[in-house]
Scaffold this motif. Structure first.
Motif, PDB file in Angstrom:
ATOM      1  N   VAL A   1       0.837  -1.199   0.000  1.00 17.21           N
ATOM      2  CA  VAL A   1       0.000   0.000   0.000  1.00 17.21           C
ATOM      3  C   VAL A   1       0.873   1.251   0.000  1.00 17.21           C
ATOM      4  O   VAL A   1       0.573   2.241  -0.684  1.00 17.21           O
ATOM      5  CB  VAL A   1      -0.959  -0.006   1.214  1.00 17.21           C
ATOM      6  N   SER A   2       1.974   1.215   0.754  1.00 20.13           N
ATOM      7  CA  SER A   2       2.903   2.354   0.773  1.00 20.13           C
ATOM      8  C   SER A   2       3.499   2.586  -0.606  1.00 20.13           C
ATOM      9  O   SER A   2       3.610   3.730  -1.074  1.00 20.13           O
ATOM     10  CB  SER A   2       4.005   2.088   1.801  1.00 20.13           C
ATOM     11  N   ARG A   3       3.875   1.505  -1.288  1.00 20.72           N
ATOM     12  CA  ARG A   3       4.411   1.642  -2.650  1.00 20.72           C
ATOM     13  C   ARG A   3       3.345   2.171  -3.600  1.00 20.72           C
ATOM     14  O   ARG A   3       3.633   2.962  -4.496  1.00 20.72           O
ATOM     15  CB  ARG A   3       4.921   0.288  -3.150  1.00 20.72           C
ATOM     16  N   CYS A   4       2.117   1.713  -3.403  1.00 17.83           N
ATOM     17  CA  CYS A   4       1.011   2.173  -4.240  1.00 17.83           C
ATOM     18  C   CYS A   4       0.823   3.680  -4.083  1.00 17.83           C
ATOM     19  O   CYS A   4       0.588   4.394  -5.057  1.00 17.83           O
ATOM     20  CB  CYS A   4      -0.260   1.429  -3.865  1.00 17.83           C
ATOM     21  N   SER A   5       0.943   4.177  -2.848  1.00 14.14           N
ATOM     22  CA  SER A   5       0.746   5.599  -2.589  1.00 14.14           C
ATOM     23  C   SER A   5       1.868   6.443  -3.164  1.00 14.14           C
ATOM     24  O   SER A   5       1.646   7.549  -3.657  1.00 14.14           O
ATOM     25  CB  SER A   5       0.642   5.840  -1.081  1.00 14.14           C
TER      26      SER A   5
END
Length: 340
Positions: A200-204
């Motif tokens: 999710v952090s990479r997605c953001s």
């Protein structure tokens, strides 16, 4: 011993054979570090050198130069052999190993120099080199002893580093095992949380798209009630193994809880995730499980829910809720299907 007892079989041949044992012990220590037993050829060669050397030194022990020339040359060759074994049988990238290799080469060099000085004095008796030969050989032997001391100190240091490396490796293995669900071979739920937050952090930050598949084995409680929990555990293990072997190498399988599994599909949109989920559904449906009796076999079905990230995805919990809602949708519509 020469000054105390005079030149005899003990004070010269046997004493020099004891000196030969130093590079032999160095070579044996290298075998030990490499966790290899000494080879038969090594043992026979050492025995032959000792037997031959005893004969040579016994015959020449009253000569002023020959015993020193012979023992220095043989000792130098043995240290050269030890230097080669260090590179061949240990880790060449280690700085301590290279230091040990260098010390062995220095030891071999100093002994060859001593042999050359004694040989020059033997060929030109009464010359200036012959006169200062004892002083030169004393200096060379002093350097030899310094190198030998430094070399010996390297062994416990290398052994300590090796123990630290093995401890670090064992610790890493324990950490990796703590992430695995023993029954199914999938990752456990605690590791799932950290991996979800990572994606999710990479997605953001980078806009990476990934998808989740949450699937559940249909009517699994009935299997436990009918066949027992041992058979139920075998079903879970077989399903976990089948799904793991069918996923891509960078996909991650987790045991979500009970008979539920979660799959993280990096760089995968909803359409592609549906194709993967449908393939997994068919593979699970085709599995044949053994009952308590040899002749008794059965099959199971599974229901799949899918959710994919968007640019607005900010929470792993929300994504999990979307996946869970899709799974319940598949169950409500009759099970054994894939829903988004």
């Amino acid at each position: 011993m020469r000054f105390m007892t005079g030149i005899n079989l003990v004070s010269l041949p046997i004493a020099n054979l004891c000196i030969f044992s130093l590079p032999i012990f160095i070579a044996l220590s290298v075998f030990s570090l490499a966790r290899q037993p000494p080879t038969l050829r090594f043992s026979l060669t050492v025995a032959s050198i000792f037997a031959f050397s005893f004969g040579v030194l016994a015959l020449t022990m009253h000569d002023k130069h020959l015993p020193g020339i012979y023992t220095s040359a043989i000792n130098g060759a043995l240290y050269l052999y030890a230097a080669l074994q260090i590179i061949r049988k240990t880790r060449p990238h280690n700085a301590v190993v290279w230091s040990m290799h260098g010390f062995c080469l220095l030891l071999a060099s100093t002994l060859f120099i001593r042999a050359a000085i004694l040989c020059a004095g033997w060929l030109s008796p009464g010359s200036a080199l012959d006169a200062i030969g004892p002083e030169l050989t004393a200096i060379v032997l002093f350097g030899n002893m310094l190198c030998l001391d430094a070399l010996i100190l390297c062994f416990p240091l290398l052994d300590f580093m090796d123990a630290q490396s093995r401890l670090s490796q064992a610790t890493q293995e324990i950490i990796e095992r703590s992430k695995i669900d023993v029954l199914t071979g999938a990752y456990n739920r605690s590791h799932m949380q950290s991996r979800l937050h990572h994606h999710v952090s990479r997605c953001s930050s980078s806009g990476e798209t990934f998808s989740l598949i949450l699937f559940d084995l249909d009517h699994f409680k009935a299997i436990n009630d009918t066949y027992g929990h041992v058979i139920g555990d075998r079903v879970l293990a077989q399903v976990g193994s089948q799904v793991k072997s069918s996923l891509r190498r960078y996909d991650e399988l987790f045991r979500f809880g009970g008979e539920e599994f979660l799959v993280i599909l990096p760089d995968t949109d909803a359409n592609h995730a549906c194709d993967i989920a449908e393939r997994l559904r068919q593979e699970i449906a085709n599995l044949l499980f053994d009952g308590p009796n040899i002749s008794e076999q059965f099959r199971i079905t599974s229901s799949f829910g899918i959710a994919s990230t968007t640019k607005a995805t900010r929470s792993a919990d929300i994504l999990l809720q979307q996946t869970d809602a899709a799974l319940y949708k598949a169950k409500a519509q009759g099970r054994n299907m894939v829903c988004v």
